[in-house]
Design a protein around this motif. Sequence first.
Motif, PDB file in Angstrom:
ATOM      1  N   UNK A  87      -6.263  49.451  75.505  1.00  0.00           N
ATOM      2  CA  UNK A  87      -5.166  49.775  76.419  1.00  0.00           C
ATOM      3  C   UNK A  87      -4.459  48.514  76.903  1.00  0.00           C
ATOM      4  N   UNK A  88      -3.275  48.700  77.453  1.00  0.00           N
ATOM      5  CA  UNK A  88      -2.573  47.553  78.061  1.00  0.00           C
ATOM      6  C   UNK A  88      -1.779  48.086  79.255  1.00  0.00           C
ATOM      7  N   UNK A  89      -2.540  48.565  80.252  1.00  0.00           N
ATOM      8  CA  UNK A  89      -1.917  49.192  81.425  1.00  0.00           C
ATOM      9  C   UNK A  89      -1.326  48.134  82.351  1.00  0.00           C
ATOM     10  N   UNK A  90      -0.337  48.561  83.140  1.00  0.00           N
ATOM     11  CA  UNK A  90       0.190  47.665  84.171  1.00  0.00           C
ATOM     12  C   UNK A  90      -0.720  47.767  85.394  1.00  0.00           C
ATOM     13  N   UNK A  91      -0.669  46.745  86.242  1.00  0.00           N
ATOM     14  CA  UNK A  91      -1.486  46.758  87.467  1.00  0.00           C
ATOM     15  C   UNK A  91      -0.520  46.749  88.655  1.00  0.00           C
ATOM     16  N   UNK A  92      -0.778  47.662  89.585  1.00  0.00           N
ATOM     17  CA  UNK A  92       0.114  47.795  90.739  1.00  0.00           C
ATOM     18  C   UNK A  92      -0.701  47.780  92.020  1.00  0.00           C
ATOM     19  N   UNK A  93      -0.169  47.131  93.051  1.00  0.00           N
ATOM     20  CA  UNK A  93      -0.850  47.138  94.364  1.00  0.00           C
ATOM     21  C   UNK A  93      -0.710  48.534  94.964  1.00  0.00           C
ATOM     22  N   UNK A  94      -1.815  49.100  95.432  1.00  0.00           N
ATOM     23  CA  UNK A  94      -1.755  50.421  96.063  1.00  0.00           C
ATOM     24  C   UNK A  94      -1.397  50.300  97.536  1.00  0.00           C
ATOM     25  N   UNK A  95      -1.258  51.455  98.180  1.00  0.00           N
ATOM     26  CA  UNK A  95      -0.981  51.486  99.624  1.00  0.00           C
ATOM     27  C   UNK A  95      -2.300  51.318 100.360  1.00  0.00           C
ATOM     28  N   UNK A  96      -2.307  50.499 101.393  1.00  0.00           N
ATOM     29  CA  UNK A  96      -3.539  50.313 102.168  1.00  0.00           C
ATOM     30  C   UNK A  96      -3.293  50.715 103.620  1.00  0.00           C
ATOM     31  N   UNK A  97      -3.778  51.912 104.015  1.00  0.00           N
ATOM     32  CA  UNK A  97      -3.543  52.357 105.396  1.00  0.00           C
ATOM     33  C   UNK A  97      -4.412  51.601 106.409  1.00  0.00           C
ATOM     34  N   UNK A  98      -5.338  50.794 105.916  1.00  0.00           N
ATOM     35  CA  UNK A  98      -6.269  50.023 106.768  1.00  0.00           C
ATOM     36  C   UNK A  98      -6.894  50.923 107.845  1.00  0.00           C
ATOM     37  N   UNK A  99      -7.431  52.048 107.374  1.00  0.00           N
ATOM     38  CA  UNK A  99      -8.010  53.028 108.301  1.00  0.00           C
ATOM     39  C   UNK A  99      -9.256  52.452 108.969  1.00  0.00           C
ATOM     40  N   UNK A 100      -9.460  52.858 110.209  1.00  0.00           N
ATOM     41  CA  UNK A 100     -10.658  52.455 110.948  1.00  0.00           C
ATOM     42  C   UNK A 100     -11.872  53.040 110.252  1.00  0.00           C
ATOM     43  N   UNK A 101     -12.966  52.306 110.211  1.00  0.00           N
ATOM     44  CA  UNK A 101     -14.187  52.852 109.613  1.00  0.00           C
ATOM     45  C   UNK A 101     -15.279  52.923 110.670  1.00  0.00           C
ATOM     46  N   UNK A 102     -15.634  54.145 111.087  1.00  0.00           N
ATOM     47  CA  UNK A 102     -16.658  54.266 112.135  1.00  0.00           C
ATOM     48  C   UNK A 102     -18.061  53.946 111.632  1.00  0.00           C
ATOM     49  N   UNK A 103     -18.202  53.778 110.321  1.00  0.00           N
ATOM     50  CA  UNK A 103     -19.524  53.497 109.753  1.00  0.00           C
ATOM     51  C   UNK A 103     -19.562  52.054 109.275  1.00  0.00           C
ATOM     52  N   UNK A 104     -20.679  51.421 109.515  1.00  0.00           N
ATOM     53  CA  UNK A 104     -20.812  50.038 109.081  1.00  0.00           C
ATOM     54  C   UNK A 104     -21.888  49.943 108.021  1.00  0.00           C
ATOM     55  N   UNK A 105     -21.606  49.241 106.946  1.00  0.00           N
ATOM     56  CA  UNK A 105     -22.600  49.033 105.903  1.00  0.00           C
ATOM     57  C   UNK A 105     -23.576  47.960 106.384  1.00  0.00           C
ATOM     58  N   UNK A 106     -24.854  48.275 106.392  1.00  0.00           N
ATOM     59  CA  UNK A 106     -25.833  47.314 106.928  1.00  0.00           C
ATOM     60  C   UNK A 106     -26.554  46.606 105.790  1.00  0.00           C
ATOM     61  N   UNK A 107     -27.229  47.333 104.942  1.00  0.00           N
ATOM     62  CA  UNK A 107     -27.936  46.701 103.827  1.00  0.00           C
ATOM     63  C   UNK A 107     -28.313  47.758 102.801  1.00  0.00           C
ATOM     64  N   UNK A 108     -28.754  47.317 101.646  1.00  0.00           N
ATOM     65  CA  UNK A 108     -29.274  48.276 100.668  1.00  0.00           C
ATOM     66  C   UNK A 108     -30.522  47.685 100.028  1.00  0.00           C
ATOM     67  N   UNK A 109     -31.413  48.574  99.681  1.00  0.00           N
ATOM     68  CA  UNK A 109     -32.676  48.157  99.117  1.00  0.00           C
ATOM     69  C   UNK A 109     -32.807  48.790  97.739  1.00  0.00           C
ATOM     70  N   UNK A 110     -32.466  48.047  96.706  1.00  0.00           N
ATOM     71  CA  UNK A 110     -32.443  48.649  95.374  1.00  0.00           C
ATOM     72  C   UNK A 110     -33.726  48.353  94.610  1.00  0.00           C
ATOM     73  N   UNK A 111     -34.220  49.371  93.932  1.00  0.00           N
ATOM     74  CA  UNK A 111     -35.399  49.151  93.085  1.00  0.00           C
ATOM     75  C   UNK A 111     -34.948  48.316  91.885  1.00  0.00           C
ATOM     76  N   UNK A 112     -35.680  47.249  91.596  1.00  0.00           N
ATOM     77  CA  UNK A 112     -35.288  46.391  90.467  1.00  0.00           C
ATOM     78  C   UNK A 112     -36.172  46.696  89.256  1.00  0.00           C
ATOM     79  N   UNK A 113     -35.544  46.749  88.099  1.00  0.00           N
ATOM     80  CA  UNK A 113     -36.320  47.030  86.888  1.00  0.00           C
ATOM     81  C   UNK A 113     -35.654  46.382  85.690  1.00  0.00           C
TER      82      UNK A 113
END
Length: 333
Positions: A181-207
Motif C-alpha cells: 500500500x501507499x496510503x496518505x497520512x493525515x492528522x486526526x482531530x484531537x478533542x483532548x478529552x479529560x480522562x478520569x482514569x489514570x494508567x498506573x502500571x501493568x504486569x505482563x507475563x513474560x515468555x
Amino acid sequence: NTALRAVRSHSRLPFLQRLASTLAILEQKEGALNSASLGAVTAGQKIGGSIHGFVAGKNVKGVAEQAAKVNGMEKVIMVDNEAYERGLPENYAPLLVENIKKGGYTHVIVGHSAFGKSLLPRVAALLDVQQLSDVMSIESEDTFVRPIYAGNAIHTVQSTDSIKLFTIRQTSFPPAEAEGGSASIEEGTDPKAECPTQWVSENLAKSDRPELATASKVVSGGRGLKSKEEFDRLIPPLADALGAAVGASRAAVDSGFADNSLQVGQTGKNVAPQLYLCAGISGAIQHLAGMKDSKVIAAINKDADAPIFQVADVGLVGDLFEKVPELTEKLKK
Ligand code: FAD
C-alpha cells in the motif's frame, strides 16, 4: 412537490446510499504496530469501499508510516498525543467519535481484543448506535455473522444503523498484507478529552514461547494434570518440542496450575491454530468456544467418552502421565 417526492423515494434506493467507507482501528504499543489488529483492514476489504486506518498514542508517526504501507489502505488518520498511548477507553472513545464524525465513516472495525472490547461499547453509546461483537464473517455491508451462547449457536444479524460498529474475531480475519500500500497520512482531530482514569502500571507475563492468541500450534493442559508441578513438568516441554504456545483450561487456571493469561475459552482467549493439542481437558462447551476453530485438534484423555473427542480430529485414550512424556521424547527425536 413532485421533485421533492422523487428525491424522497430515490433516497431509499440502494444506489443512492452512502458509499461504504471503513475506519479500521489499529492497535499499537510503544511505537510498534500490533499486526493482529490488521485483521480490521481485512474485514474492511470484505465490505468494499475505502479503508482508512486510525492510530493514536505517543510518537505514533512511525506506526502510521508502517500502517500506510499496508495493502488496501487508502489513508491513515494519526493522533500523536501521549494521553492515548495506553488506549484507555475513557478518553480514546471521545477521540474516536470525533474522528468518525469528521470522516463520515459507514463502518468502524476493531479487533475483539481487550482494547476493542472496552472501547467500542463506549463509542457506540456516544454515537447512539448498536455495536456488534465478535463478528466471524461478513455477508454484506449490513449483514454479519457472530457467535452467541458461547459459540453454540451462530447468529446472522442485519444492522440498520447508519454507522456499523463491530469488533471482529481476529482468528477469522487474518492480518492484511503489511506491504503493497501507499496510503496518505493525515492528522486526526484531537478533542483532548479529560480522562478520569489514570494508567498506573501493568504486569505482563513474560515468555519466550509464541504468543498464545496468534501461535500456529498450541499445547494445552487441564485439570487432569493434577498439580502445578505436573503441569510444568509435562506441558511446557511438549510445547517446546513442537515450537508451540502453552494454553490451559479454566479449571487448570483456577486450580493454580497455570497463569490466567493462558486460559483458552469463553472467558479466556480465542485461538485457531493449525494444531491444538490438549491433555487432561474434558471439552466443556466454554473451553470449546475458544478453540474449536483450530485446524487440527488432538486430545489425550483417559476417558474415551470425554466430550473433547467429539471435536477432536485425532484422539488418544490413555493416561497422560505416560503418554505426554512418551510423545515429547518421540518429538525431540
Ligand atoms: P475437567 O472437566 O475436570 O476435566 C479433566 C479431564 O481430565 C477429564 O476429562 C478427565 O477424564 C481427564 N483426566 C484426568 N486424569 C487424567 C489422566 N491421568 N490422563 C488423561 N486424562 C485425564 N473453561 C475453560 O476452559 N475456559 C473458559 O474460558 C471457561 N469459561 C467459563 C465461563 C463460564 C461462565 C462457566 C460457567 C464456565 C467456564 N469454564 C471455562 C469452565 C468449564 O465449564 C469447565 O469447568 C472447564 O473447562 C473444565 O476444565 P478441564 O477440562 O480442565 O477439567
